[in-house]
Design a protein around this motif. Structure first.
Motif, PDB file in Angstrom:
ATOM      1  N   ASN A  81      76.233  25.817  75.374  1.00 33.61           N
ATOM      2  CA  ASN A  81      75.693  27.172  75.259  1.00 33.61           C
ATOM      3  C   ASN A  81      74.186  27.090  75.079  1.00 33.61           C
ATOM      4  OD1 ASN A  81      78.656  27.541  74.070  1.00 33.61           O
ATOM      5  ND2 ASN A  81      77.931  29.494  74.859  1.00 33.61           N
TER       6      ASN A  81
ATOM      7  N   ILE B  61      78.562  31.025  83.013  1.00 36.91           N
ATOM      8  CA  ILE B  61      79.013  32.366  82.626  1.00 36.91           C
ATOM      9  C   ILE B  61      77.847  33.020  81.903  1.00 36.91           C
ATOM     10  CG2 ILE B  61      80.725  33.738  81.398  1.00 36.91           C
ATOM     11  CD1 ILE B  61      82.683  31.439  81.663  1.00 36.91           C
ATOM     12  N   LYS B  62      77.154  33.867  82.629  1.00 35.48           N
ATOM     13  CA  LYS B  62      75.911  34.449  82.105  1.00 35.48           C
ATOM     14  C   LYS B  62      76.155  35.267  80.838  1.00 35.48           C
ATOM     15  CE  LYS B  62      71.827  36.990  83.630  1.00 35.48           C
ATOM     16  NZ  LYS B  62      71.184  37.714  84.755  1.00 35.48           N
ATOM     17  N   SER B  63      77.260  36.006  80.814  1.00 37.13           N
ATOM     18  CA  SER B  63      77.535  36.878  79.669  1.00 37.13           C
ATOM     19  C   SER B  63      77.797  36.083  78.397  1.00 37.13           C
ATOM     20  CB  SER B  63      78.734  37.773  79.970  1.00 37.13           C
ATOM     21  OG  SER B  63      79.885  36.975  80.214  1.00 37.13           O
ATOM     22  N   LYS B  64      78.203  34.831  78.566  1.00 42.49           N
ATOM     23  CA  LYS B  64      78.479  33.989  77.408  1.00 42.49           C
ATOM     24  C   LYS B  64      77.389  32.947  77.177  1.00 42.49           C
ATOM     25  CE  LYS B  64      83.529  34.314  77.667  1.00 42.49           C
ATOM     26  NZ  LYS B  64      84.812  33.562  77.724  1.00 42.49           N
ATOM     27  N   PHE B  65      76.363  32.979  78.002  1.00 42.96           N
ATOM     28  CA  PHE B  65      75.277  31.988  77.904  1.00 42.96           C
ATOM     29  C   PHE B  65      75.874  30.571  77.889  1.00 42.96           C
ATOM     30  CE2 PHE B  65      71.852  34.946  77.151  1.00 42.96           C
ATOM     31  CZ  PHE B  65      72.493  36.039  76.613  1.00 42.96           C
TER      32      PHE B  65
END
Lengths: 116, 114
Positions: free
Chosen positions: A24, A68-72
């Motif tokens: 992350n 996964i951009k939304s989850k960095f």
């Protein structure tokens, strides 16, 4: 300042087991993402990279990673590990900054040991 | 396939001595970097260099450190007065210009300060 977190510091798997290493990052803008591998006694080698487009990227030696951009997140996966995958794996990020030097920020690394 | 090379592979020095670590980046690359990895820790950025000047440096890169591209092929890192805590693996990296920021790493120089 951006940072990169790798949650698993040491992973031990048996050959043929599946692998997923977490990564992350903290940076709100556009990023380029990398996974590097360091085999014992050797230098850093690029496994795969994400710049844009399809968030599922495939690299060398059967590795893949999903952005996964939304989850960095940019987790590394391999369906079936081999003994030769024993190495240290580093996630790294370059934030895309105007005029930036594009320095890599590395995670702390995950030591993977694959047992026969 | 072109690659980044570094010399020496291992340097042992006494505390307070000056060391110069050498790197030969890939020939058509324009951006150059030094990173270091203290044993058991993560790889840390030291400095980036472009167009014959430092473009960015970390807080680690204090006045004891300097970089130079003396002859258009070599890229050196100098530590003026080494400390015990400078013991680490030092990696050089380079990349081409343009929008693709992929960096290619050298094999590293292991610096041991006694």
């Amino acid at each position: 300042a951006q940072s990169v977190s790798q949650h698993n510091h040491h992973v031990i798997l048996s050959e043929a087991a599946s692998l997923e290493l977490g990564c992350n990052y903290s940076y709100g803008g556009t990023v380029n993402l990398f996974w590097y591998v360091q085999y014992p006694g050797q230098h850093l080698q690029l496994l795969l990279k994400y710049f844009s487009g399809d968030p599922l990227v495939k690299g060398i030696k059967g590795f893949e990673a999903e952005f996964i951009k939304s989850k960095f997140s940019f987790n590394l996966r391999k369906p079936s590990v081999q003994w030769s995958d024993t190495a240290e794996y580093f996630c790294a990020v370059i934030p895309i900054l105007t005029g930036g030097g594009n320095k890599l920020t590395f995670g702390t690394g995950t030591q993977l040991k694959v047992e026969l | 396939e072109p690659e980044v090379t570094q010399t020496p592979s291992h340097q042992v020095t006494q505390m307070g001595q000056e060391v110069i670590l050498r790197c030969v980046p890939i020939s058509n690359h324009l951006y150059f970097y030094w990173y270091r990895q203290i044993l058991g820790q993560k790889v840390e950025f030291l400095v980036s260099f472009y167009n014959n000047e430092i473009s960015e440096k970390s807080e680690i890169f204090d006045d004891q450190f300097s970089v130079e591209r003396p002859d258009g092929s070599n890229f050196t890192l100098k530590i003026r007065s080494t400390k015990l805590e400078d013991s680490a693996m030092y990696f050089c990296a380079s990349r081409s210009g343009g929008l693709i920021p992929e960096q290619f790493f050298g094999p590293g120089t292991r610096l041991t300060v006694l």
